[in-house]
Design a protein around this motif. Structure first.
Motif, PDB file in Angstrom:
ATOM      1  N   ALA A   1      17.059  68.405  82.022  1.00  0.00           N
ATOM      2  CA  ALA A   1      17.672  69.453  82.856  1.00  0.00           C
ATOM      3  C   ALA A   1      19.186  69.401  82.755  1.00  0.00           C
ATOM      4  CB  ALA A   1      17.225  69.295  84.302  1.00  0.00           C
ATOM      5  N   ALA A   2      19.759  68.205  82.783  1.00  0.00           N
ATOM      6  CA  ALA A   2      21.208  68.065  82.694  1.00  0.00           C
ATOM      7  C   ALA A   2      21.725  68.458  81.313  1.00  0.00           C
ATOM      8  CB  ALA A   2      21.614  66.630  83.025  1.00  0.00           C
ATOM      9  N   LEU A   3      21.044  68.025  80.272  1.00  0.00           N
ATOM     10  CA  LEU A   3      21.479  68.348  78.908  1.00  0.00           C
ATOM     11  C   LEU A   3      21.386  69.842  78.627  1.00  0.00           C
ATOM     12  CD1 LEU A   3      19.811  65.424  76.927  1.00  0.00           C
ATOM     13  CD2 LEU A   3      22.256  65.719  77.350  1.00  0.00           C
ATOM     14  N   ALA A   4      20.344  70.482  79.174  1.00  0.00           N
ATOM     15  CA  ALA A   4      20.137  71.910  78.924  1.00  0.00           C
ATOM     16  C   ALA A   4      21.260  72.771  79.499  1.00  0.00           C
ATOM     17  CB  ALA A   4      18.793  72.351  79.493  1.00  0.00           C
ATOM     18  N   GLU A   5      22.001  72.242  80.434  1.00  0.00           N
ATOM     19  CA  GLU A   5      23.142  72.978  80.979  1.00  0.00           C
ATOM     20  C   GLU A   5      24.336  72.967  80.030  1.00  0.00           C
ATOM     21  OE1 GLU A   5      24.065  71.449  84.819  1.00  0.00           O
ATOM     22  OE2 GLU A   5      22.164  72.112  85.719  1.00  0.00           O
ATOM     23  N   ARG A   6      24.303  72.040  79.071  1.00  0.00           N
ATOM     24  CA  ARG A   6      25.433  71.884  78.138  1.00  0.00           C
ATOM     25  C   ARG A   6      25.094  72.277  76.706  1.00  0.00           C
ATOM     26  NH1 ARG A   6      28.324  71.686  74.602  1.00  0.00           N
ATOM     27  NH2 ARG A   6      30.130  70.340  74.173  1.00  0.00           N
ATOM     28  N   PHE A   7      23.857  72.021  76.278  1.00  0.00           N
ATOM     29  CA  PHE A   7      23.472  72.248  74.889  1.00  0.00           C
ATOM     30  C   PHE A   7      22.196  73.085  74.800  1.00  0.00           C
ATOM     31  CE2 PHE A   7      25.364  67.953  74.962  1.00  0.00           C
ATOM     32  CZ  PHE A   7      26.358  68.067  74.003  1.00  0.00           C
ATOM     33  N   PRO A   8      22.031  73.852  73.726  1.00  0.00           N
ATOM     34  CA  PRO A   8      20.692  74.359  73.412  1.00  0.00           C
ATOM     35  C   PRO A   8      19.799  73.174  73.043  1.00  0.00           C
ATOM     36  CG  PRO A   8      22.383  75.508  72.139  1.00  0.00           C
ATOM     37  CD  PRO A   8      23.047  74.319  72.758  1.00  0.00           C
ATOM     38  N   LEU A   9      18.610  73.114  73.637  1.00  0.00           N
ATOM     39  CA  LEU A   9      17.655  72.058  73.328  1.00  0.00           C
ATOM     40  C   LEU A   9      16.473  72.659  72.574  1.00  0.00           C
ATOM     41  CD1 LEU A   9      17.488  70.088  76.719  1.00  0.00           C
ATOM     42  CD2 LEU A   9      19.173  69.904  74.872  1.00  0.00           C
ATOM     43  N   VAL A  10      15.972  71.923  71.559  1.00  0.00           N
ATOM     44  CA  VAL A  10      14.833  72.384  70.763  1.00  0.00           C
ATOM     45  C   VAL A  10      13.912  71.201  70.510  1.00  0.00           C
ATOM     46  CG1 VAL A  10      16.172  74.231  69.674  1.00  0.00           C
ATOM     47  CG2 VAL A  10      16.024  71.986  68.558  1.00  0.00           C
ATOM     48  N   VAL A  11      12.722  71.496  70.019  1.00  0.00           N
ATOM     49  CA  VAL A  11      11.718  70.468  69.712  1.00  0.00           C
ATOM     50  C   VAL A  11      11.329  70.566  68.248  1.00  0.00           C
ATOM     51  CG1 VAL A  11       9.300  69.797  70.058  1.00  0.00           C
ATOM     52  CG2 VAL A  11      10.755  70.287  72.022  1.00  0.00           C
ATOM     53  N   ILE A  12      11.275  69.412  67.591  1.00  0.00           N
ATOM     54  CA  ILE A  12      10.710  69.293  66.248  1.00  0.00           C
ATOM     55  C   ILE A  12       9.688  68.159  66.305  1.00  0.00           C
ATOM     56  CG2 ILE A  12      11.133  68.774  63.822  1.00  0.00           C
ATOM     57  CD1 ILE A  12      13.948  69.826  64.119  1.00  0.00           C
ATOM     58  N   THR A  13       8.424  68.483  66.171  1.00  0.00           N
ATOM     59  CA  THR A  13       7.373  67.480  66.371  1.00  0.00           C
ATOM     60  C   THR A  13       6.282  67.585  65.320  1.00  0.00           C
ATOM     61  OG1 THR A  13       5.703  66.664  67.936  1.00  0.00           O
ATOM     62  CG2 THR A  13       6.178  69.014  67.996  1.00  0.00           C
ATOM     63  N   ASN A  14       5.709  66.453  64.988  1.00  0.00           N
ATOM     64  CA  ASN A  14       4.533  66.413  64.118  1.00  0.00           C
ATOM     65  C   ASN A  14       3.244  66.541  64.911  1.00  0.00           C
ATOM     66  OD1 ASN A  14       6.086  66.074  61.830  1.00  0.00           O
ATOM     67  ND2 ASN A  14       5.818  63.861  61.734  1.00  0.00           N
ATOM     68  N   GLY A  15       3.341  66.459  66.229  1.00  0.00           N
ATOM     69  CA  GLY A  15       2.151  66.451  67.076  1.00  0.00           C
ATOM     70  C   GLY A  15       1.752  67.833  67.535  1.00  0.00           C
ATOM     71  N   ASN A  16       0.755  67.862  68.426  1.00  0.00           N
ATOM     72  CA  ASN A  16       0.205  69.151  68.867  1.00  0.00           C
ATOM     73  C   ASN A  16       0.065  69.247  70.381  1.00  0.00           C
ATOM     74  OD1 ASN A  16      -1.906  67.361  69.207  1.00  0.00           O
ATOM     75  ND2 ASN A  16      -3.391  68.516  67.999  1.00  0.00           N
ATOM     76  N   VAL A  17       0.809  68.424  71.113  1.00  0.00           N
ATOM     77  CA  VAL A  17       0.713  68.482  72.573  1.00  0.00           C
ATOM     78  C   VAL A  17       1.075  69.877  73.068  1.00  0.00           C
ATOM     79  CG1 VAL A  17       3.104  67.770  73.032  1.00  0.00           C
ATOM     80  CG2 VAL A  17       1.306  67.218  74.681  1.00  0.00           C
ATOM     81  N   LEU A  18       0.399  70.320  74.141  1.00  0.00           N
ATOM     82  CA  LEU A  18       0.702  71.613  74.761  1.00  0.00           C
ATOM     83  C   LEU A  18       1.884  71.417  75.701  1.00  0.00           C
ATOM     84  CD1 LEU A  18      -2.963  72.732  75.533  1.00  0.00           C
ATOM     85  CD2 LEU A  18      -1.488  73.578  73.694  1.00  0.00           C
ATOM     86  N   LEU A  19       3.049  71.803  75.238  1.00  0.00           N
ATOM     87  CA  LEU A  19       4.284  71.527  75.975  1.00  0.00           C
ATOM     88  C   LEU A  19       4.274  72.163  77.360  1.00  0.00           C
ATOM     89  CD1 LEU A  19       6.917  69.987  75.445  1.00  0.00           C
ATOM     90  CD2 LEU A  19       7.930  72.143  74.679  1.00  0.00           C
ATOM     91  N   GLU A  20       3.635  73.333  77.469  1.00  0.00           N
ATOM     92  CA  GLU A  20       3.597  74.004  78.764  1.00  0.00           C
ATOM     93  C   GLU A  20       2.792  73.209  79.793  1.00  0.00           C
ATOM     94  OE1 GLU A  20       0.403  75.895  76.101  1.00  0.00           O
ATOM     95  OE2 GLU A  20       2.456  75.112  75.922  1.00  0.00           O
ATOM     96  N   ARG A  21       1.837  72.394  79.343  1.00  0.00           N
ATOM     97  CA  ARG A  21       1.065  71.562  80.269  1.00  0.00           C
ATOM     98  C   ARG A  21       1.914  70.420  80.827  1.00  0.00           C
ATOM     99  NH1 ARG A  21      -1.579  75.396  79.135  1.00  0.00           N
ATOM    100  NH2 ARG A  21      -3.810  75.479  78.670  1.00  0.00           N
ATOM    101  N   LEU A  22       2.962  70.080  80.112  1.00  0.00           N
ATOM    102  CA  LEU A  22       3.834  69.000  80.540  1.00  0.00           C
ATOM    103  C   LEU A  22       4.916  69.487  81.503  1.00  0.00           C
ATOM    104  CD1 LEU A  22       2.414  67.840  78.010  1.00  0.00           C
ATOM    105  CD2 LEU A  22       4.587  66.806  77.374  1.00  0.00           C
ATOM    106  N   GLY A  23       5.052  70.809  81.619  1.00  0.00           N
ATOM    107  CA  GLY A  23       6.099  71.350  82.464  1.00  0.00           C
ATOM    108  C   GLY A  23       7.487  71.156  81.897  1.00  0.00           C
ATOM    109  N   LEU A  24       7.580  71.067  80.553  1.00  0.00           N
ATOM    110  CA  LEU A  24       8.876  70.858  79.905  1.00  0.00           C
ATOM    111  C   LEU A  24       9.323  72.059  79.081  1.00  0.00           C
ATOM    112  CD1 LEU A  24       8.490  67.193  78.546  1.00  0.00           C
ATOM    113  CD2 LEU A  24       9.617  67.937  80.656  1.00  0.00           C
TER     114      LEU A  24
END
Length: 235
Positions: free
Chosen positions: A123-146
């Motif tokens: 939350a703090a970093l997102a106020e300063r930088f664009p944040l992105v994800v690069i992953t080899n996995g398949n977790v449902l990010l929306e289920r994590l609330g992130l």
């Protein structure tokens, strides 16, 4: 936090997910155990198949179709269908049932406990930088609330080779409209994250929260983090 070279100006942060933002081990173990038990209980065709059998089938699939190593979701669906067909189910029905089981597996695999500290850092970093994800996995990010923290999410598969291959890194730089050297990739894995980032022109932050030796590295990252919240020093 320990710097190994001058970082230079950073315009965006890229994150690995599994074992970087949360401990992935327990939930993967639970999901794998659920799959074996479910396939034994729900289908006569795989009632005698134990975990070792499924692991052997996965290895065989990789030998026959090496591209499946780069798509964990497709590999899982093909594996489930293969088991059902092996037990005598028709191919079309096996594929349909495999998709149903995979949907349940993915939900269980995504029941990850994300530490509150991770949520606060993002939350703090997102106020300063664009944040992105690069992953080899398949977790449902929306289920994590992130998911609301990230502007873009790229996962291996669907034509993208896994990190450390260039595919995901190059595509993300294009989406951000930034030169790779302006993007800091944060991850725990010394190969997929550290080498992947450096070989593809990104800056690299190695999350070493388990106290591993620097000898585990084949190349030094730009910086090493002992805790994720040390990233807040960049703000």
């Amino acid at each position: 936090m320990e710097f190994f070279r001058a970082l230079g100006p950073i315009a965006a942060l890229s994150f690995d997910l599994d074992d970087t933002l949360y401990d992935n081990g327990p939930v993967i173990e639970q999901a794998e155990a659920w799959m074996v038990a479910h396939m034994r209980d729900a289908y006569l065709q795989t009632a005698m198949c134990d975990r070792a059998w499924w692991q052997a089938q996965k290895q065989q699939l990789w030998r026959e179709q090496p591209a499946l190593k780069h798509d964990v979701s497709l590999c899982r669906r093909r594996l489930l269908a293969r088991g059902l067909e092996w037990g005598g189910m028709a191919a079309a029905e096996a594929a349909h049932e495999a998709d149903k089981v995979f949907t349940q597996f993915l939900e269980i695999r995504s029941r990850v406990e994300v530490p509150d500290a991770t949520r606060q850092v993002l939350a703090a970093l997102a106020e300063r930088f664009p944040l992105v994800v690069i992953t080899n996995g398949n977790v449902l990010l929306e289920r994590l609330g992130l998911d609301h923290h990230f502007q873009h999410v790229l996962k291996a598969g669907g034509g993208f080779a896994m990190k450390p291959a260039p595919d995901l890194f190059a595509q993300m730089a294009d989406r951000l409209g930034l030169p790779p050297a302006r993007i800091l990739h944060v991850g725990d894995d010394v190969t997929t994250d550290v080498l992947g980032a450096l070989h593809n022109g990104y800056r690299s932050a190695w999350l070493n929260d388990r106290g591993r030796s620097l000898q585990a590295l084949r190349r030094l990252p730009d910086l090493m983090l002992n805790r994720l919240d040390e990233l807040l020093n960049l703000i």
